[in-house]
Scaffold this motif. Sequence first.
Motif, short mmCIF file in Angstrom:
data_model
loop_
_atom_site.label_atom_id
_atom_site.label_comp_id
_atom_site.label_asym_id
_atom_site.label_seq_id
_atom_site.Cartn_x
_atom_site.Cartn_y
_atom_site.Cartn_z
N ILE A 1 38.34 34.79 53.03
CA ILE A 1 38.42 33.44 51.79
C ILE A 1 37.48 32.45 50.91
O ILE A 1 37.58 32.15 50.22
N GLU A 2 36.29 32.96 51.59
CA GLU A 2 35.27 32.35 51.60
C GLU A 2 35.09 33.14 50.36
O GLU A 2 34.17 32.41 49.01
N TYR A 3 35.05 33.94 50.34
CA TYR A 3 34.37 35.33 49.32
C TYR A 3 35.56 35.05 47.63
O TYR A 3 34.55 35.44 46.83
N VAL B 1 38.64 38.42 40.62
CA VAL B 1 38.00 39.19 42.95
C VAL B 1 38.29 40.59 42.86
O VAL B 1 39.41 41.42 42.18
N ASP B 2 37.32 41.15 43.64
CA ASP B 2 37.75 43.11 43.98
C ASP B 2 38.35 42.82 45.80
O ASP B 2 38.43 42.16 46.64
N LEU B 3 39.07 43.52 45.24
CA LEU B 3 40.06 43.83 46.69
C LEU B 3 40.08 44.66 47.70
O LEU B 3 40.78 44.83 48.16
N GLU C 1 34.41 29.84 41.88
CA GLU C 1 33.48 28.49 41.25
C GLU C 1 32.87 29.03 40.94
O GLU C 1 32.35 27.86 39.91
N THR C 2 32.21 30.49 41.06
CA THR C 2 31.38 30.59 39.72
C THR C 2 31.61 31.32 38.80
O THR C 2 31.23 30.85 38.08
N ALA C 3 32.45 31.55 38.62
CA ALA C 3 33.25 31.63 36.91
C ALA C 3 33.72 29.68 36.50
O ALA C 3 33.60 30.01 35.66
N LYS D 1 48.83 38.48 50.39
CA LYS D 1 49.29 36.89 50.35
C LYS D 1 48.46 36.10 50.10
O LYS D 1 48.73 35.22 49.63
N LEU D 2 47.10 37.26 49.72
CA LEU D 2 46.14 36.59 48.53
C LEU D 2 46.89 35.99 47.03
O LEU D 2 46.79 35.13 46.62
#
Length: 93
Positions: A27-29, A47-49, A35-37, A59-60
């Motif tokens: 979740i933090e990742y 987002v690398d999965l 936020e960075t983008a 779920k994400l």
Amino acid sequence: MTNRYDKIPDYKVIKSAMQQELTDKQIEYVKSEIETAALKNDDKAYVDLISFNPNQKRKLGQILKEKGYQLEEDSNWSILIDLKASVIRFKQL
């Protein structure tokens, strides 16, 4: 000296990973990538999965859509989130 048994993950972490629940680290990742983008004024967040199991990936994707994000690209390896587009929802009367 560190305890060598600390390398064995806790049962709670493994149980959570086996289910659909996302770990706090995941979740933090995702939060950090979005936020960075946004701070860089990028149109998209990547987002690398690789560390997500199939249930966590589903779920994400579900959570991001519920929060109004538009997924531009969704694969087994990554998600590309369009930060400029928003999902419009209509409530049924």
